[in-house]
Design a protein around this motif. Structure first.
Motif, mmCIF file in Angstrom:
data_model
loop_
_atom_site.group_PDB
_atom_site.id
_atom_site.type_symbol
_atom_site.label_atom_id
_atom_site.label_comp_id
_atom_site.label_asym_id
_atom_site.label_seq_id
_atom_site.Cartn_x
_atom_site.Cartn_y
_atom_site.Cartn_z
ATOM 1 N N VAL A 42 46.374 24.915 36.675
ATOM 2 C CA VAL A 42 45.150 25.575 37.135
ATOM 3 C C VAL A 42 44.979 26.888 36.383
ATOM 4 C CG1 VAL A 42 43.947 26.567 39.116
ATOM 5 C CG2 VAL A 42 45.354 24.523 39.411
ATOM 6 N N MET A 43 43.848 27.036 35.702
ATOM 7 C CA MET A 43 43.562 28.288 35.008
ATOM 8 C C MET A 43 43.156 29.343 36.029
ATOM 9 S SD MET A 43 44.219 27.676 31.861
ATOM 10 C CE MET A 43 43.571 29.157 31.096
ATOM 11 N N ARG A 44 43.880 30.415 36.058
ATOM 12 C CA ARG A 44 43.679 31.458 37.057
ATOM 13 C C ARG A 44 42.391 32.233 36.790
ATOM 14 N NH1 ARG A 44 48.222 36.145 38.063
ATOM 15 N NH2 ARG A 44 47.648 36.711 40.206
ATOM 16 N N PRO A 45 41.489 32.339 37.755
ATOM 17 C CA PRO A 45 40.259 33.111 37.532
ATOM 18 C C PRO A 45 40.518 34.612 37.680
ATOM 19 C CG PRO A 45 40.248 32.211 39.742
ATOM 20 C CD PRO A 45 41.502 31.699 39.093
ATOM 21 N N LEU A 46 39.670 35.381 37.063
ATOM 22 C CA LEU A 46 39.755 36.836 37.196
ATOM 23 C C LEU A 46 39.148 37.250 38.527
ATOM 24 C CD1 LEU A 46 40.406 39.594 35.946
ATOM 25 C CD2 LEU A 46 38.115 39.558 34.931
ATOM 26 N N THR A 47 39.929 37.994 39.315
ATOM 27 C CA THR A 47 39.458 38.435 40.622
ATOM 28 C C THR A 47 39.563 39.953 40.727
ATOM 29 O OG1 THR A 47 41.650 38.220 41.611
ATOM 30 C CG2 THR A 47 40.233 36.269 41.648
ATOM 31 N N GLN A 48 38.981 40.483 41.767
ATOM 32 C CA GLN A 48 38.959 41.929 41.966
ATOM 33 C C GLN A 48 40.367 42.510 42.088
ATOM 34 O OE1 GLN A 48 35.958 43.667 42.025
ATOM 35 N NE2 GLN A 48 37.256 45.483 41.856
ATOM 36 N N LYS A 49 41.279 41.746 42.674
ATOM 37 C CA LYS A 49 42.634 42.261 42.879
ATOM 38 C C LYS A 49 43.413 42.410 41.581
ATOM 39 C CE LYS A 49 43.447 40.912 47.666
ATOM 40 N NZ LYS A 49 44.321 40.179 48.602
ATOM 41 N N LEU A 50 42.970 41.719 40.511
ATOM 42 C CA LEU A 50 43.646 41.842 39.217
ATOM 43 C C LEU A 50 43.208 43.085 38.459
ATOM 44 C CD1 LEU A 50 43.639 38.158 37.910
ATOM 45 C CD2 LEU A 50 45.610 39.477 38.697
ATOM 46 N N LEU A 51 42.100 43.682 38.862
ATOM 47 C CA LEU A 51 41.560 44.839 38.164
ATOM 48 C C LEU A 51 42.277 46.116 38.576
ATOM 49 C CD1 LEU A 51 37.747 43.985 38.379
ATOM 50 C CD2 LEU A 51 39.343 43.502 36.514
ATOM 51 N N PRO A 52 42.368 47.097 37.686
ATOM 52 C CA PRO A 52 41.948 47.060 36.279
ATOM 53 C C PRO A 52 42.925 46.238 35.432
ATOM 54 C CG PRO A 52 43.000 49.140 36.732
ATOM 55 C CD PRO A 52 42.932 48.407 38.048
ATOM 56 N N ILE A 53 42.395 45.647 34.381
ATOM 57 C CA ILE A 53 43.181 44.770 33.525
ATOM 58 C C ILE A 53 42.658 44.909 32.101
ATOM 59 C CG2 ILE A 53 41.652 42.760 33.786
ATOM 60 C CD1 ILE A 53 44.099 40.973 33.829
ATOM 61 N N LEU A 54 43.520 44.706 31.140
ATOM 62 C CA LEU A 54 43.069 44.723 29.751
ATOM 63 C C LEU A 54 42.090 43.562 29.557
ATOM 64 C CD1 LEU A 54 43.744 46.293 27.066
ATOM 65 C CD2 LEU A 54 45.138 44.311 26.473
ATOM 66 N N ARG A 55 40.914 43.882 29.067
ATOM 67 C CA ARG A 55 39.924 42.821 28.861
ATOM 68 C C ARG A 55 40.498 41.796 27.882
ATOM 69 N NH1 ARG A 55 34.618 42.487 30.110
ATOM 70 N NH2 ARG A 55 34.540 44.694 30.717
ATOM 71 N N PRO A 56 40.554 40.525 28.278
ATOM 72 C CA PRO A 56 41.248 39.535 27.431
ATOM 73 C C PRO A 56 40.587 39.368 26.065
ATOM 74 C CG PRO A 56 40.057 38.469 29.234
ATOM 75 C CD PRO A 56 40.044 39.930 29.517
ATOM 76 N N PRO A 57 41.338 39.610 24.980
ATOM 77 C CA PRO A 57 40.790 39.418 23.623
ATOM 78 C C PRO A 57 40.994 37.984 23.146
ATOM 79 C CG PRO A 57 42.929 40.446 23.472
ATOM 80 C CD PRO A 57 42.691 40.202 24.936
ATOM 81 N N PHE A 58 40.835 37.035 24.044
ATOM 82 C CA PHE A 58 41.077 35.633 23.698
ATOM 83 C C PHE A 58 40.288 34.739 24.647
ATOM 84 C CE2 PHE A 58 44.372 37.034 26.660
ATOM 85 C CZ PHE A 58 44.269 36.088 27.667
ATOM 86 N N ALA A 59 40.162 33.493 24.232
ATOM 87 C CA ALA A 59 39.532 32.472 25.068
ATOM 88 C C ALA A 59 40.412 31.232 25.038
ATOM 89 C CB ALA A 59 38.133 32.142 24.563
ATOM 90 N N ALA B 197 33.437 32.696 25.584
ATOM 91 C CA ALA B 197 34.016 33.164 24.325
ATOM 92 C C ALA B 197 32.944 33.791 23.446
ATOM 93 C CB ALA B 197 34.696 32.003 23.604
ATOM 94 N N VAL B 198 31.809 33.104 23.295
ATOM 95 C CA VAL B 198 30.726 33.640 22.467
ATOM 96 C C VAL B 198 30.207 34.941 23.053
ATOM 97 C CG1 VAL B 198 28.396 33.195 21.600
ATOM 98 C CG2 VAL B 198 30.094 31.351 21.620
ATOM 99 N N ASP B 199 30.034 34.984 24.360
ATOM 100 C CA ASP B 199 29.496 36.181 25.002
ATOM 101 C C ASP B 199 30.449 37.362 24.853
ATOM 102 O OD1 ASP B 199 27.253 37.220 26.684
ATOM 103 O OD2 ASP B 199 28.874 37.596 28.116
#
Length: 838
Positions: free
Chosen positions: A524-541, A281-283
């Motif tokens: 289970v929190m779904r991790p970001l993977t290559q198959k999900l891209l391109p995707i709107l960069r999440p503006p949340f944590a 989140a900080v990053d």
């Protein structure tokens, strides 16, 4: 009353007041005014650093809310062109309900006491019941109207006496003139429920009074002005873009992500205990790669929202030397907490805790007083050069109005600096100056009404002139939890009951994002993977790691409110497990059946339950006798004020072997944001006849999911709930908790029995299954050791590895559709997240 319908009896009717007492308040009277408390002279402050020539117009203070009528043609949908009108009508309704609240809290035939220890002249003490729980909203500087009472020989109220009695002695009052004293609140002592009043010109012929509280219109006027300013910025051609993206963000305001994030960070955390989600989140905010849009930190109870914001604030001012941050919270205590955390890393010349002049000194923790500015006997603004040097200013959302009236908004400072430079050097092309405020961080944002959040937002809003290309626009970060108690309002069912935080999270850019918490399944929190891209960069944590509570305490709230995603990370939650009262699986959760009737005070003071109050104190004594904790580590709460008063009375009785004076006893609302080792929660209501009236007034915990969530998530190591399941089962949230207790035997059958509705036992949550699995493994392990042979399922090192492999395989299968079988480079720091997950 046996055949009477529930709706025919108003159990919350105002207590009876004799008409003779009421009529005194309506007698013709001369007004006697008292000396007002000192205020900040804003025009003089502005003149100290600038003239008016280079500042934009409209520097006047906000107008009072007035007595406008509600427009029945309310705007049904919030949009930028009707922003002000949408909230204006809601604020008028709020003013009307606040006025009614003042009338409800009026006091009759009360005694005014001389304040012997106060050196100021004409100061008196007035006892105000309920002041401790903030049921009456008053501030220093408010006006309290006093009507002096006089009585005849038989105790009757005299309207215009020529002869009255003082200390049982006759006093001649001739000629007599009724007076209404406009006393001023000069001090507030909530612990003793006492106001210090300045009453000039008082003739002490009687010290018995009627006291009426008044609505200070400027409070709501500031909110109305804020939404009007926001609408102006939303609708002007040059100023609309930034404000529109903050209040009505769309996908076009975000940034598409085409590559996976790097697995490392380029900054050194100040807090070495930050977890993976907090670091991410900080990053994300530091990189500002998510677009010009509010960044939302969704933090369930105990997941470290404030810790994350504090780290972010420190990193922002470290990364950019020109950074100046405004850090806000809806309440003074929450703002004090932020200051407490920040002061450990900052000097008083860098950090300012900006308090309202109306704040009482005893309310401010001693440790943060060096970070406050005091002018003689009141909190105030520092001189302009000193003010501009602070790197971080912490204040409440509403007190951010001080910055607005002092002309310290970004727009005002920009106009001042640019106008003066242009005047000094008319022959030059002056480069637009840098903005002073570079960001706004708002903690506990779900508790602020949207007009309240608008005040600090207008402070950091860039000017109508174009922001310099070389300077990024101000950032806006909010942290909160919309599943806990929201804004506290006097009116119910209006637009202001939904916070800006909650409203934004409902917008599709957040709620429909594939990585949103609501889109996760199976816990289970779904991790970001290559198959999900391109995707709107999440503006949340999404913060998921709870550092407060035992897993059994978290199991039901996690399943009901957070898609079963909470991960228990607290390491010291087992110290109360040796208490003999735990049932069934011996987890530190216990439901005790109470069949004692709830009763209401005769004067309309509220609901109480004698049987429940005695049970709660006996449970507290049981823990204390076992030597498992100290009284200060015990919390007893109830949603009804009368029950809180009864609990305090019983707990202070001398017959208890261990004194309970230090036990925290209070209403449910008082404990939001707090935690306690042991929580004993009294639901109080054991009959369902008056639940509809409870709901109409926002009381009780039946059909109040947010209140339920707060009550269930305050405990760290032990939770005892007392209630009647026949009433609680009508609420889906309570039914889920009752089923959890029933399935696992966390129940007191002595107090009564209960059969769950329906046929099945209910579905176990992920945390509940983990607890049962751990119990099963521990039992098998103990069985194997006791027989001296290796039992099937014994958790030795080899089998633990095999079991963990099975868990990992199940997780991998769940993520298969997201590309979990890709190589390690295609997973966004998945190994790091797994390692920190535990």
């Amino acid at each position: 009353m046996a055949g009477q319908k529930p709706s025919g009896l108003d159990v919350y009717a105002r207590p009876y007041i004799p008409q003779a007492l009421k009529s005194v308040n309506h007698l013709a009277a001369r007004s006697v005014y008292s000396e007002l408390v000192r205020r900040v002279d804003f025009p003089e402050y502005v003149r100290s650093f600038a003239g008016w020539q280079f500042l934009p117009a409209d520097a006047s203070p906000p107008a009072p809310a007035g007595k406008a009528h509600v427009n029945r043609n309310l705007a049904k949908h919030l949009e930028s062109k009707r922003y002000h009108s949408y909230f204006r009508d809601a604020l008028v309704q709020e003013a009307q309900h606040l006025q009614y609240e003042c009338e409800e809290n009026a006091l009759y035939k009360v005694t005014l006491f001389q304040a012997p220890s106060d050196p100021r002249p004409a100061t008196f003490w007035l006892h105000v019941p309920g002041l401790r729980e903030a049921s009456l909203r008053v501030e220093i500087g408010d006006i309290v109207l006093l009507r002096q009472l006089h009585f005849g020989m038989r105790g009757e109220v005299l309207e215009a006496p020529f002869l009255t009695y003082h200390d049982d002695q006759p006093v001649v009052v001739s000629p007599y003139v009724n007076s209404q004293y406009h006393s001023v609140i000069w001090g507030i002592d909530r612990l003793r429920e006492r106001l210090t009043l300045k009453v000039d010109g008082l003739l002490p012929t009687s010290m018995s009074f009627n006291a009426s509280f008044t609505l200070q219109g400027a409070r709501l006027g500031a909110l109305s002005k804020a939404v009007a300013d926001v609408e102006y910025l939303l609708t002007t051609n040059q100023g609309s873009c930034w404000m529109r993206s903050m209040l009505f963000p769309e996908s076009g305001d975000g940034v598409m992500q085409k590559t996976l994030n790097k697995g490392t960070i380029s900054w050194k955390p100040r807090d070495s205990q930050l977890n993976y989600e907090q670091i991410r989140a900080v990053d994300n905010v530091l990189s500002r790669a998510y677009g010009t849009i509010p960044y939302m930190i969704s933090g369930p109870p105990g997941t470290g929202k404030t810790k994350t914001l504090v780290e972010l604030a420190l990193q922002l001012i470290s990364a950019t030397p020109e950074a100046h941050l405004l850090v806000c919270a809806p309440s003074d205590p929450a703002a004090d907490t932020l200051t407490q955390r920040l002061r450990q890393h900052m000097a008083p010349k860098q950090l300012l805790r900006l308090n309202s002049p109306s704040r009482s000194f005893p309310e401010v923790p001693m440790s943060i007083l060096p970070f406050c500015h005091v002018d003689e006997d009141m909190f105030s603004l520092p001189p302009f050069p000193q003010m501009m040097a602070y790197k971080i200013v912490v204040t409440s959302c509403r007190d951010a109005e001080i910055l607005v009236r002092a002309r310290l908004k970004n727009a005002d400072l920009f106009s001042l600096e640019y106008g003066m430079q242009s005047s000094f050097h008319p022959e030059r092309d002056i480069a637009p100056p840098a903005l002073h405020w570079t960001g706004l961080l708002m903690d506990e944002a779900a508790q602020a009404i949207e007009p309240e959040a608008c005040i600090p937002l207008t402070v950091i809003a860039p000017p109508q002139e174009s922001t310099p290309l070389q300077q990024a626009p101000p950032i806006f970060v909010m942290a909160g939890d919309q599943n806990q108690l929201g804004p506290r309002t006097a009116s119910k069912g209006t637009a202001i009951q939904t916070s800006l935080f909650e409203r934004l999270l409902r917008r599709s850019i957040y709620s429909e994002h594939p990585l949103a918490r609501s889109k996760q399944s199976g816990g289970v929190m779904r991790p970001l993977t290559q198959k999900l891209l391109p995707i709107l960069r999440p503006p949340f944590a999404n913060l998921i790691r709870n550092y407060r509570s035992h897993p059994a305490i978290l199991a039901t709230p996690s399943a009901l409110f957070y898609n079963d995603t909470l991960e228990p990370e607290a390491t010291t939650t087992d110290s109360l497990l040796t208490w003999q009262g735990w049932k069934g699986e011996k987890w530190p959760v216990f439901f005790a059946i109470n069949s004692g009737l709830d009763e209401i005070e005769q004067d309309g003071g509220g609901w109480y339950n004698n049987a429940e109050a005695c049970m709660a104190c006996e449970y507290a004594q049981s823990f204390l006798k076992a030597g498992l904790l100290e009284p200060r580590e015990v919390c007893i709460m109830s949603p009804f004020r009368a029950q809180v008063n009864l609990l305090r009375k019983i707990a202070r009785q001398k017959e208890y072997k261990i004194a309970m004076r230090d036990v925290s006893i209070g209403p449910l609302e008082a404990f939001q944001g707090l935690e306690s080792k042991l929580v004993i929660f009294c639901t109080t209501r054991t009959r369902d006849r008056f639940i509809e009236q409870d709901l109409a007034r926002g009381l009780g915990v039946v059909h109040e999911p947010r209140r339920f969530n707060v009550a269930m998530t305050r405990a760290k190591e032990g939770l005892v709930v007392i209630g009647n399941p026949a009433v609680l089962e009508k609420d889906p949230c309570w039914l889920a908790f009752l089923m959890f207790c029933r399935r696992n035997g966390l129940w007191d059958y002595v107090g009564g029995s209960w059969s769950p509705p329906g046929n099945g036992p209910g579905r176990a949550s992920r945390l509940e299954k983990q607890l049962l699995h751990a119990k099963e493994m521990a039992d098998r392990h103990a069985h194997g050791l006791s027989n001296g042979v290796r039992a099937l399922g014994l958790v030795d090192d080899d089998e633990h590895v095999l079991w963990q492999s099975g868990v990992d395989m199940e997780t991998a299968l769940r993520e298969a559709d997201a590309g979990a079988d890709d190589d390690d480079e295609e997973v966004e720091s998945a190994s790091e997240a797994s390692g920190k997950g535990g």
